[in-house]
Write an enzyme that holds these catalytic residues in place. Structure first.
Site, PDB file in Angstrom:
ATOM      1  N   ASN A 210      19.672  -3.172 -25.752  1.00 50.24           N
ATOM      2  CA  ASN A 210      19.130  -1.658 -25.286  1.00 50.24           C
ATOM      3  C   ASN A 210      17.656  -1.361 -25.753  1.00 50.24           C
ATOM      4  O   ASN A 210      17.180  -2.187 -26.824  1.00 50.24           O
ATOM      5  CB  ASN A 210      20.379  -0.376 -25.172  1.00 50.24           C
ATOM      6  CG  ASN A 210      20.862  -0.535 -27.176  1.00 50.24           C
ATOM      7  OD1 ASN A 210      20.129  -0.741 -27.987  1.00 50.24           O
ATOM      8  ND2 ASN A 210      22.134  -0.917 -26.533  1.00 50.24           N
ATOM      9  N   PHE A 326      28.218   8.360 -33.170  1.00 50.70           N
ATOM     10  CA  PHE A 326      27.552   8.990 -32.800  1.00 50.70           C
ATOM     11  C   PHE A 326      27.818   8.940 -31.248  1.00 50.70           C
ATOM     12  O   PHE A 326      28.989   8.313 -30.649  1.00 50.70           O
ATOM     13  CB  PHE A 326      26.180   8.093 -33.382  1.00 50.70           C
ATOM     14  CG  PHE A 326      25.274   8.279 -34.324  1.00 50.70           C
ATOM     15  CD1 PHE A 326      26.179   8.052 -35.869  1.00 50.70           C
ATOM     16  CD2 PHE A 326      24.695   9.612 -34.428  1.00 50.70           C
ATOM     17  CE1 PHE A 326      25.711   8.750 -36.961  1.00 50.70           C
ATOM     18  CE2 PHE A 326      23.531  10.025 -35.191  1.00 50.70           C
ATOM     19  CZ  PHE A 326      24.481   9.021 -36.738  1.00 50.70           C
TER      20      PHE A 326
END
Ligand code: C5P
Length: 402
Positions: A210, A326
């Site tokens: 990613n 997160f």
């Protein structure tokens, strides 16, 4: 920012060509609120004038041990006691040798003997002089006695040589001073964090990954170190330099990241999962490069779920660290973040809306809302460094109230 407000810095300048940078250094220190008292060796005055240094520091320069009028205004013993920090920049091979030998044969060396303030040494000399075993041993002697050694940098030198021995640039020295004086609310705490993307191999040459740059995790590691923590950074493949003083463990796949996290989390006070971990990986990694075939217009890769690293850490039954995750979301940010906080049993989650242009992945800025069981706090748009610092201060608060 007045990051050095009220700090008293005694700047000891010895006779190297880098002394010309001391005017700029002094200006930048004063700009940040520091008071700078300049002390020069005889040789330093050959490279920059006391008048220049007096003008930029706003104080008469001290340069003589045996000057009755200077002794009457602030004696050398008083100057030594006045300082919060003694910064020797540039520190020549000769000054370093004299300090290592404990000599007091001029004002500056006498002050260094007489001070109980921390001393930072910024070496500056020709690369061959720097490499000389005598200089190396003298620098080690100073470091062993607890003096801080800031630099040197490497590169092209005034004499034409290339190598180590350049004095750090004024702004690098300012950053060292800021870090030295910064409050250390995380002193004595240890933090391990994950950062960057993971790579899930398909075959020997291909992987699924990613766009995570690792910038937020690296900023957290850097700021945590600056706030006094002992920091271990488990990083996926990124092109970022390891922050100073941080221990880095490089991994590629989510499984490797999981292994490293589970090994280190129990011995740390805080775990922060900042990595963009691939949720799935190919069920099988082909041993050879997969070839395209004439009769197949499509191909299917079967995927299996990766372990959830932050949730596994949060589920530790013994030696569980304070666990922070997160959440990068494109919609319903608050709702998704709060459900992740609960489902993964985290102590805190930092949520950001990655649909906002210029924020999140790959950007230098970020805007985050932090949630914990009984509260939340929005951190307004700021650099990743500033956001990282605010997150860590919140964590520090929670650690002290837990
Ligand atoms: O579930 P989601 O991937 O959105 O959660 C993001 C948080 O979970 C981040 O803190 C991330 O580092 C962590 N995570 C993890 N292991 C996974 C997936 C996500 O640690 N396999």
């Amino acid at each position: 920012m007045q990051t050095l407000a009220g700090k008293k810095i005694l700047l000891g300048i010895s006779g190297g060509i880098a002394a010309y940078k001391c005017a700029e250094l002094t200006r930048r220190l004063i700009e940040r609120g520091a008071q700078v008292q300049v002390v020069m060796t005889k040789a330093a005055k050959e490279f920059i004038t006391p008048l220049t240094m007096q003008a930029v520091s706003g104080r008469p320069v001290a340069d003589s041990l045996l000057d009755p009028s200077a002794e009457a205004s602030m004696s050398h013993i008083e100057s030594a006691k006045w300082a919060d920090l003694v910064l020797l920049a540039p520190a020549t091979a000769d000054l370093i040798a004299r300090v290592a030998a404990g000599m007091g044969n001029d004002l500056l060396s006498t002050l260094i003997l007489a001070t109980d303030a921390p001393v930072a040494v910024s070496p500056a000399m020709n690369q061959q002089m720097y490499r000389n075993i005598a200089t190396q041993e003298n620098i080690q002697t100073l470091a062993r006695r607890g003096m801080m050694i800031w630099g040197p940098g490497a590169g092209e030198q005034a004499c034409g040589d290339v190598g180590p021995g350049r004095m750090l640039e004024p702004m690098e020295l300012v950053a060292h001073c800021e870090a030295f004086f910064a409050p250390k609310p995380l002193a004595g705490k240890s933090i391990v964090l994950t950062a960057g993307p993971t790579r899930e191999a398909i075959d020997p040459v291909r992987f699924i990954s990613n766009h995570s740059s690792g910038k937020m995790g690296f900023a957290l590691a850097d700021q945590a170190k600056r706030l006094g923590a002992d920091v271990t950074l488990i990083s996926g493949p990124v092109s970022l330099a390891t922050p100073a003083g941080v221990t880095r463990i490089n991994v590629e796949s989510a499984e490797q990241m999981y292994q490293a996290a589970m090994e280190h989390a129990p011995s740390h006070d805080v775990f922060i999962g900042c990595a963009a971990v691939a949720d799935y990986r190919p069920a099988n990694i082909a041993e050879q490069k997969i070839k395209k075939t004439a009769d197949n217009d499509a191909m299917t890769i079967s995927m299996v779920k990766n372990p959830d690293i932050v949730a596994s850490v949060a589920a530790l039954e013994t030696a569980r660290p304070f666990t922070v995750g997160f959440a990068a979301e494109t919609q319903n940010v608050a709702q998704y973040a709060k459900s992740k906080l609960e489902n993964k049993r985290l102590d805190m989650i930092c949520a950001n809306d990655v649909s906002v242009e210029g924020l999140g992945f790959n950007s230098n800025d970020n805007m985050i809302t932090v949630y914990w069981e009984s509260g939340e706090q929005s951190l307004t748009l700021a650099s990743k460094d500033e956001i990282a610092q605010q997150i860590l201060l919140l964590i520090s608060d929670k650690l002290s109230t837990n």
